[in-house]
Motif scaffolding. Structure first.
Motif, mmCIF file in Angstrom:
data_model
loop_
_atom_site.group_PDB
_atom_site.id
_atom_site.type_symbol
_atom_site.label_atom_id
_atom_site.label_comp_id
_atom_site.label_asym_id
_atom_site.label_seq_id
_atom_site.Cartn_x
_atom_site.Cartn_y
_atom_site.Cartn_z
ATOM 1 N N GLY A 173 0.746 -1.529 -0.248
ATOM 2 C CA GLY A 173 -0.419 -0.393 -0.232
ATOM 3 C C GLY A 173 0.606 1.465 0.069
ATOM 4 N N HIS A 174 0.373 2.257 -0.177
ATOM 5 C CA HIS A 174 1.029 3.728 -0.229
ATOM 6 C C HIS A 174 -0.635 5.060 0.587
ATOM 7 C CE1 HIS A 174 3.587 6.659 -0.455
ATOM 8 N NE2 HIS A 174 4.291 5.912 -0.485
ATOM 9 N N SER A 175 0.382 5.348 1.397
ATOM 10 C CA SER A 175 -0.597 6.725 1.742
ATOM 11 C C SER A 175 -0.209 8.195 0.963
ATOM 12 C CB SER A 175 -0.157 6.788 3.416
ATOM 13 O OG SER A 175 1.112 7.256 4.019
ATOM 14 N N GLY A 176 -0.746 8.756 1.147
ATOM 15 C CA GLY A 176 -0.245 9.980 0.664
ATOM 16 C C GLY A 176 -1.247 11.209 1.272
ATOM 17 N N GLY A 177 -1.224 12.069 0.921
ATOM 18 C CA GLY A 177 -2.038 13.910 1.328
ATOM 19 C C GLY A 177 -1.402 14.971 1.033
ATOM 20 N N GLN A 178 -1.651 15.692 1.598
ATOM 21 C CA GLN A 178 -1.213 17.573 1.074
ATOM 22 C C GLN A 178 -2.319 18.481 2.068
ATOM 23 O OE1 GLN A 178 -0.948 17.669 -3.264
ATOM 24 N NE2 GLN A 178 -4.092 18.787 -3.402
ATOM 25 N N TYR A 179 -2.717 19.254 1.961
ATOM 26 C CA TYR A 179 -3.162 19.900 3.247
ATOM 27 C C TYR A 179 -4.025 19.609 2.441
ATOM 28 C CZ TYR A 179 -5.447 24.133 5.071
ATOM 29 O OH TYR A 179 -5.879 25.290 6.352
ATOM 30 N N GLY A 180 -5.246 19.837 3.704
ATOM 31 C CA GLY A 180 -6.885 19.475 3.262
ATOM 32 C C GLY A 180 -6.651 17.795 3.306
ATOM 33 N N CYS A 181 -6.080 16.982 2.668
ATOM 34 C CA CYS A 181 -6.564 15.256 2.307
ATOM 35 C C CYS A 181 -5.381 14.847 3.297
ATOM 36 C CB CYS A 181 -7.029 15.254 1.395
ATOM 37 S SG CYS A 181 -5.199 15.634 0.245
ATOM 38 N N SER A 182 -6.187 13.246 3.559
ATOM 39 C CA SER A 182 -5.199 12.152 3.885
ATOM 40 C C SER A 182 -6.231 11.122 2.596
ATOM 41 C CB SER A 182 -5.037 12.164 4.742
ATOM 42 O OG SER A 182 -4.795 12.742 5.714
ATOM 43 N N ALA A 183 -4.877 10.052 1.950
ATOM 44 C CA ALA A 183 -5.187 8.836 1.184
ATOM 45 C C ALA A 183 -4.266 8.129 1.504
ATOM 46 C CB ALA A 183 -5.542 9.696 -0.353
ATOM 47 N N PHE A 184 -5.124 6.553 0.967
ATOM 48 C CA PHE A 184 -4.977 5.406 1.818
ATOM 49 C C PHE A 184 -4.969 4.301 0.781
ATOM 50 C CE2 PHE A 184 -2.343 1.903 2.782
ATOM 51 C CZ PHE A 184 -1.467 1.747 3.920
ATOM 52 N N TYR A 226 -5.355 -11.590 -3.682
ATOM 53 C CA TYR A 226 -7.336 -11.649 -3.697
ATOM 54 C C TYR A 226 -7.714 -11.316 -4.543
ATOM 55 C CZ TYR A 226 -7.111 -13.960 0.879
ATOM 56 O OH TYR A 226 -7.296 -15.427 2.035
ATOM 57 N N ASP A 227 -6.628 -9.977 -5.430
ATOM 58 C CA ASP A 227 -6.935 -9.962 -6.821
ATOM 59 C C ASP A 227 -7.510 -8.253 -5.959
ATOM 60 O OD1 ASP A 227 -6.601 -8.729 -8.886
ATOM 61 O OD2 ASP A 227 -8.570 -9.648 -9.698
ATOM 62 N N GLY A 228 -7.873 -7.489 -4.796
ATOM 63 C CA GLY A 228 -9.009 -6.352 -4.305
ATOM 64 C C GLY A 228 -7.658 -5.489 -3.609
ATOM 65 N N ALA A 229 -8.043 -4.764 -3.309
ATOM 66 C CA ALA A 229 -7.686 -3.350 -2.981
ATOM 67 C C ALA A 229 -9.070 -2.502 -1.723
ATOM 68 C CB ALA A 229 -7.011 -2.594 -3.922
ATOM 69 N N THR A 230 -8.360 -1.702 -1.362
ATOM 70 C CA THR A 230 -9.102 -0.521 -0.213
ATOM 71 C C THR A 230 -9.125 0.609 -0.743
ATOM 72 O OG1 THR A 230 -8.275 -0.436 1.571
ATOM 73 C CG2 THR A 230 -10.895 -2.085 1.371
ATOM 74 N N ILE A 231 -9.440 2.095 -0.587
ATOM 75 C CA ILE A 231 -9.074 3.253 -0.549
ATOM 76 C C ILE A 231 -9.808 3.812 0.181
ATOM 77 C CG2 ILE A 231 -9.208 5.639 -1.846
ATOM 78 C CD1 ILE A 231 -9.641 2.349 -4.735
ATOM 79 N N ALA A 232 -9.369 4.780 0.907
ATOM 80 C CA ALA A 232 -10.182 5.549 2.315
ATOM 81 C C ALA A 232 -9.129 6.826 1.675
ATOM 82 C CB ALA A 232 -9.380 5.155 3.751
ATOM 83 N N LEU A 233 -10.260 7.419 1.907
ATOM 84 C CA LEU A 233 -9.814 9.469 1.350
ATOM 85 C C LEU A 233 -10.897 10.423 2.902
ATOM 86 C CD1 LEU A 233 -10.913 9.573 -2.091
ATOM 87 C CD2 LEU A 233 -8.722 8.776 -1.017
ATOM 88 N N SER A 234 -9.887 10.716 3.037
ATOM 89 C CA SER A 234 -10.112 12.032 3.916
ATOM 90 C C SER A 234 -9.861 13.567 3.212
ATOM 91 C CB SER A 234 -9.857 11.785 5.569
ATOM 92 O OG SER A 234 -9.884 12.751 6.487
ATOM 93 N N SER A 278 -6.735 17.200 7.196
ATOM 94 C CA SER A 278 -4.557 16.614 6.558
ATOM 95 C C SER A 278 -3.917 16.164 8.037
ATOM 96 C CB SER A 278 -4.405 17.931 6.777
ATOM 97 O OG SER A 278 -4.853 18.841 5.908
ATOM 98 N N GLY A 279 -2.819 14.956 7.658
ATOM 99 C CA GLY A 279 -2.930 14.456 8.433
ATOM 100 C C GLY A 279 -3.350 13.429 9.416
ATOM 101 N N PHE A 280 -4.031 13.306 8.933
ATOM 102 C CA PHE A 280 -5.183 12.335 9.404
ATOM 103 C C PHE A 280 -4.826 10.429 9.737
ATOM 104 C CE2 PHE A 280 -8.969 9.825 9.740
ATOM 105 C CZ PHE A 280 -9.046 9.023 10.686
ATOM 106 N N ASP A 281 -3.361 10.259 10.896
ATOM 107 C CA ASP A 281 -2.806 9.087 10.842
ATOM 108 C C ASP A 281 -3.857 7.802 11.296
ATOM 109 O OD1 ASP A 281 -0.506 10.868 10.690
ATOM 110 O OD2 ASP A 281 -0.663 10.718 13.189
ATOM 111 N N SER A 323 -5.311 2.205 9.031
ATOM 112 C CA SER A 323 -5.561 2.010 9.828
ATOM 113 C C SER A 323 -6.821 1.437 9.981
ATOM 114 C CB SER A 323 -5.872 1.994 11.583
ATOM 115 O OG SER A 323 -6.282 3.114 11.598
ATOM 116 N N ILE A 324 -7.640 2.602 9.371
ATOM 117 C CA ILE A 324 -9.353 2.480 8.429
ATOM 118 C C ILE A 324 -9.421 1.953 6.922
ATOM 119 C CG2 ILE A 324 -10.634 3.686 7.315
ATOM 120 C CD1 ILE A 324 -10.441 6.035 9.624
ATOM 121 N N SER A 325 -7.891 1.556 6.268
ATOM 122 C CA SER A 325 -8.211 0.713 5.479
ATOM 123 C C SER A 325 -7.965 -0.630 5.491
ATOM 124 C CB SER A 325 -6.800 1.470 3.828
ATOM 125 O OG SER A 325 -6.950 0.718 2.991
ATOM 126 N N LEU A 326 -6.988 -0.682 5.983
ATOM 127 C CA LEU A 326 -7.399 -2.465 6.711
ATOM 128 C C LEU A 326 -8.439 -2.748 7.703
ATOM 129 C CD1 LEU A 326 -4.905 -4.651 7.170
ATOM 130 C CD2 LEU A 326 -4.940 -3.747 9.818
#
Length: 116
Positions: free
Chosen positions: A65-76, A83-91, A94-97, A101-104
């Motif tokens: 996986g990989h996280s990312g973010g910038q001012y005003g948003c966080s992503a994972f 399992y040929d699968g994925a989850t995406i979590a967006l918020s 900023s800096g939503f640590d 764990s939400i994605s997991l």
């Protein structure tokens, strides 16, 4: 900004994950190189070429996986090649640590609903 101010959506990231998993973005050989342990550690996890390598999870198999973010948003983005699968979590925070764990947790709920 690290992402260059790029704006994305859950759908965009899902299409990206599908392209990674079905090897239409990079070949299977390149993908295997990308998820090979480079010997580097980042945030306590092994790191490949652009991916955190979380290793073999007892319930989920290989996971990257990989996280990312910038001012005003966080992503994972969390990908389960086995399992040929994925989850995406967006918020929109900023800096939503907790984004990783939400994605997991989302993956565990999806796996439980499939009876796995």
């Amino acid at each position: 900004m690290p992402g260059g101010g790029i704006i994305s959506t859950v759908r965009d990231l899902l299409l990206f994950a599908k392209a990674v998993l079905n090897h239409s973005l990079v070949s299977e050989e390149s993908f295997e190189l990308m998820i090979s342990n480079s010997g580097l550690k980042k945030e306590g996890n092994a790191y490949g070429m652009g991916w955190y390598l979380y290793g073999l999870h007892p319930d989920l198999g290989n996971n990257i996986g990989h996280s990312g973010g910038q001012y005003g948003c966080s992503a994972f983005l969390f990908i389960l090649p086995d399992y040929d699968g994925a989850t995406i979590a967006l918020s929109n925070t900023s800096g939503f640590d907790e984004i990783g764990s939400i994605s997991l947790r989302m993956i565990k709920v999806a796996m439980a609903s499939r009876g796995q």
